[in-house]
Design a protein around this motif. Structure first.
Motif, PDB file in Angstrom:
ATOM      1  N   ASP A  81       0.818  -1.218   0.000  1.00 26.84           N
ATOM      2  CA  ASP A  81       0.000   0.000   0.000  1.00 26.84           C
ATOM      3  C   ASP A  81       0.855   1.274   0.000  1.00 26.84           C
ATOM      4  O   ASP A  81       0.361   2.351  -0.316  1.00 26.84           O
ATOM      5  N   HIS A  82       2.150   1.147   0.309  1.00 24.38           N
ATOM      6  CA  HIS A  82       3.048   2.302   0.335  1.00 24.38           C
ATOM      7  C   HIS A  82       3.966   2.363  -0.891  1.00 24.38           C
ATOM      8  O   HIS A  82       4.608   3.384  -1.122  1.00 24.38           O
ATOM      9  N   THR A  83       4.019   1.268  -1.661  1.00 16.43           N
ATOM     10  CA  THR A  83       5.033   1.172  -2.721  1.00 16.43           C
ATOM     11  C   THR A  83       4.515   0.889  -4.139  1.00 16.43           C
ATOM     12  O   THR A  83       5.234   1.142  -5.097  1.00 16.43           O
ATOM     13  N   PHE A  84       3.293   0.377  -4.281  1.00 17.72           N
ATOM     14  CA  PHE A  84       2.856  -0.024  -5.618  1.00 17.72           C
ATOM     15  C   PHE A  84       2.580   1.167  -6.542  1.00 17.72           C
ATOM     16  O   PHE A  84       2.407   1.003  -7.741  1.00 17.72           O
ATOM     17  N   GLY A  85       2.550   2.377  -5.986  1.00 12.18           N
ATOM     18  CA  GLY A  85       2.406   3.578  -6.821  1.00 12.18           C
ATOM     19  C   GLY A  85       3.749   4.128  -7.300  1.00 12.18           C
ATOM     20  O   GLY A  85       3.790   5.077  -8.088  1.00 12.18           O
ATOM     21  N   MET A  86       4.858   3.539  -6.855  1.00 10.17           N
ATOM     22  CA  MET A  86       6.197   4.094  -7.169  1.00 10.17           C
ATOM     23  C   MET A  86       6.455   4.226  -8.665  1.00 10.17           C
ATOM     24  O   MET A  86       7.079   5.183  -9.114  1.00 10.17           O
ATOM     25  N   HIS A  87       5.990   3.253  -9.441  1.00  8.78           N
ATOM     26  CA  HIS A  87       6.267   3.254 -10.891  1.00  8.78           C
ATOM     27  C   HIS A  87       5.678   4.484 -11.579  1.00  8.78           C
ATOM     28  O   HIS A  87       6.156   4.902 -12.641  1.00  8.78           O
ATOM     29  N   ALA A  88       4.642   5.080 -10.979  1.00  7.21           N
ATOM     30  CA  ALA A  88       3.965   6.222 -11.606  1.00  7.21           C
ATOM     31  C   ALA A  88       4.496   7.558 -11.089  1.00  7.21           C
ATOM     32  O   ALA A  88       4.079   8.614 -11.558  1.00  7.21           O
ATOM     33  N   PHE A  89       5.430   7.524 -10.120  1.00  4.27           N
ATOM     34  CA  PHE A  89       5.968   8.772  -9.561  1.00  4.27           C
ATOM     35  C   PHE A  89       6.998   9.369 -10.529  1.00  4.27           C
ATOM     36  O   PHE A  89       7.968   8.704 -10.883  1.00  4.27           O
ATOM     37  N   PRO A  90       6.796  10.623 -10.964  1.00  3.78           N
ATOM     38  CA  PRO A  90       7.689  11.180 -11.985  1.00  3.78           C
ATOM     39  C   PRO A  90       9.063  11.608 -11.469  1.00  3.78           C
ATOM     40  O   PRO A  90       9.976  11.805 -12.253  1.00  3.78           O
ATOM     41  N   GLY A  91       9.221  11.756 -10.155  1.00  3.62           N
ATOM     42  CA  GLY A  91      10.515  12.170  -9.602  1.00  3.62           C
ATOM     43  C   GLY A  91      11.362  10.962  -9.230  1.00  3.62           C
ATOM     44  O   GLY A  91      11.212   9.873  -9.790  1.00  3.62           O
ATOM     45  N   LEU A  92      12.270  11.157  -8.264  1.00  2.00           N
ATOM     46  CA  LEU A  92      13.156  10.077  -7.815  1.00  2.00           C
ATOM     47  C   LEU A  92      12.681   9.539  -6.462  1.00  2.00           C
ATOM     48  O   LEU A  92      12.237  10.308  -5.605  1.00  2.00           O
ATOM     49  N   THR A  93      12.797   8.222  -6.297  1.00  2.27           N
ATOM     50  CA  THR A  93      12.339   7.613  -5.048  1.00  2.27           C
ATOM     51  C   THR A  93      13.534   7.241  -4.160  1.00  2.27           C
ATOM     52  O   THR A  93      14.603   6.872  -4.649  1.00  2.27           O
ATOM     53  N   ILE A  94      13.304   7.340  -2.855  1.00  3.80           N
ATOM     54  CA  ILE A  94      14.351   7.082  -1.851  1.00  3.80           C
ATOM     55  C   ILE A  94      13.869   5.974  -0.923  1.00  3.80           C
ATOM     56  O   ILE A  94      12.766   6.050  -0.379  1.00  3.80           O
ATOM     57  N   ALA A  95      14.700   4.945  -0.735  1.00  2.92           N
ATOM     58  CA  ALA A  95      14.347   3.865   0.199  1.00  2.92           C
ATOM     59  C   ALA A  95      15.612   3.369   0.877  1.00  2.92           C
ATOM     60  O   ALA A  95      16.726   3.577   0.373  1.00  2.92           O
ATOM     61  N   ASN A  96      15.458   2.708   2.021  1.00  4.00           N
ATOM     62  CA  ASN A  96      16.649   2.112   2.631  1.00  4.00           C
ATOM     63  C   ASN A  96      16.947   0.760   1.980  1.00  4.00           C
ATOM     64  O   ASN A  96      16.139   0.229   1.204  1.00  4.00           O
ATOM     65  N   GLN A  97      18.106   0.212   2.297  1.00  7.39           N
ATOM     66  CA  GLN A  97      18.572  -1.028   1.639  1.00  7.39           C
ATOM     67  C   GLN A  97      17.605  -2.184   1.826  1.00  7.39           C
ATOM     68  O   GLN A  97      17.366  -2.959   0.911  1.00  7.39           O
TER      69      GLN A  97
END
Ligand SMILES: [Zn+2]
Ligand SMILES: [Zn+2]
Length: 241
Positions: A71-87
């Motif tokens: 629910d927090h990550t499946f929209g990432m592909h549609a985000f036009p900027g850069l995404t930040i996550a830990n390892q």
């Protein structure tokens, strides 16, 4: 208004329990802005962008991911900027990219306890065609701590772990004394049937007791003050005694 304003420079799209869509956050800097989490789907992210348009707020340059849950990550592909996550989050996203979303594969993951009924239900609700699910990994990967200077305001990202998901981050905005916590201080759904483990909950309460903040923004509840948060967590602890 689609987006709620919490403080001078912080806005959020409230969580939606009908689809288990979590809170999406927005922090406005003088140089650039960031968002917190990318939500369940492109549709969820689109709603957030409609909210930005409505308030004439600039698009976020980065999205900070709180933890790996769908629910927090499946929209990432549609985000036009850069995404930040830990390892840890990024490793899990990488792993999930190998998953098939056929009905058969989803049922298999339920049987092997890799997935839980709760998420399976809401994934199918959000995705009438589960083959539309697209998982991407992050663009910027950090280990324990990362600080962003947005201009006039900062985000301090700490990989905290805790029982809900061992990759959980807390994001603190010192100038507005606000924490975005994702689901970090929630129960353990994947290993403990959506209940709290007692000792880790005591540790979590001790952590919050020591912090100074005005607002606590959880992924699936409305904003809480420190007092409201501690009362809530203490009640949860009392039911375990
Ligand atoms: Zn969540
Ligand atoms: Zn979660």
């Amino acid at each position: 208004m689609i987006l709620q304003q919490l403080t001078d420079r912080i806005y959020y799209l409230p969580c939606d329990q009908e689809y288990d869509r979590p809170t999406l956050g927005y922090i406005q800097g003088d140089n650039f802005s960031v968002m917190i989490d990318c939500g369940t789907s492109k549709q969820h992210l689109d709603l957030f962008y409609q909210g930005l348009l409505q308030r004439s707020l600039p698009s976020p340059k980065f999205a900070i991911i709180t933890h790996w849950h769908w629910d927090h990550t499946f929209g990432m592909h549609a985000f036009p900027g850069l995404t930040i996550a830990n390892q840890k989050t990024n490793k899990q996203l990488q792993y999930m990219q190998s998953w098939s979303w056929s009905d058969h594969s989803m049922k298999e993951r339920l049987q092997s306890d890799e997935e839980i009924e709760f998420c399976d239900h809401y994934i199918r609700l959000e995705y009438p065609n589960t083959n539309d699910i697209t998982i991407t990994t992050a663009d910027i990967i950090f280990d324990k701590f990362l600080s962003l200077d947005l201009g006039g305001i900062h985000c301090e990202i700490t990989h905290i772990g805790w029982q809900h998901a061992d990759d959980s981050n807390l994001i603190f905005i010192p100038e507005e004394k606000t924490f975005f916590v994702g689901d970090a201080d929630s129960e353990d759904f994947y290993h403990n049937q959506g209940k709290y483990h007692k000792k880790p909950l005591e540790d979590t309460i001790a952590y919050w007791t020591k912090q100074e903040f005005n607002w606590h923004l959880h992924g699936h509840t409305m904003p809480k003050t420190k007092k409201e948060l501690l009362e809530f967590l203490q009640q949860e602890l009392d039911t375990l005694q």
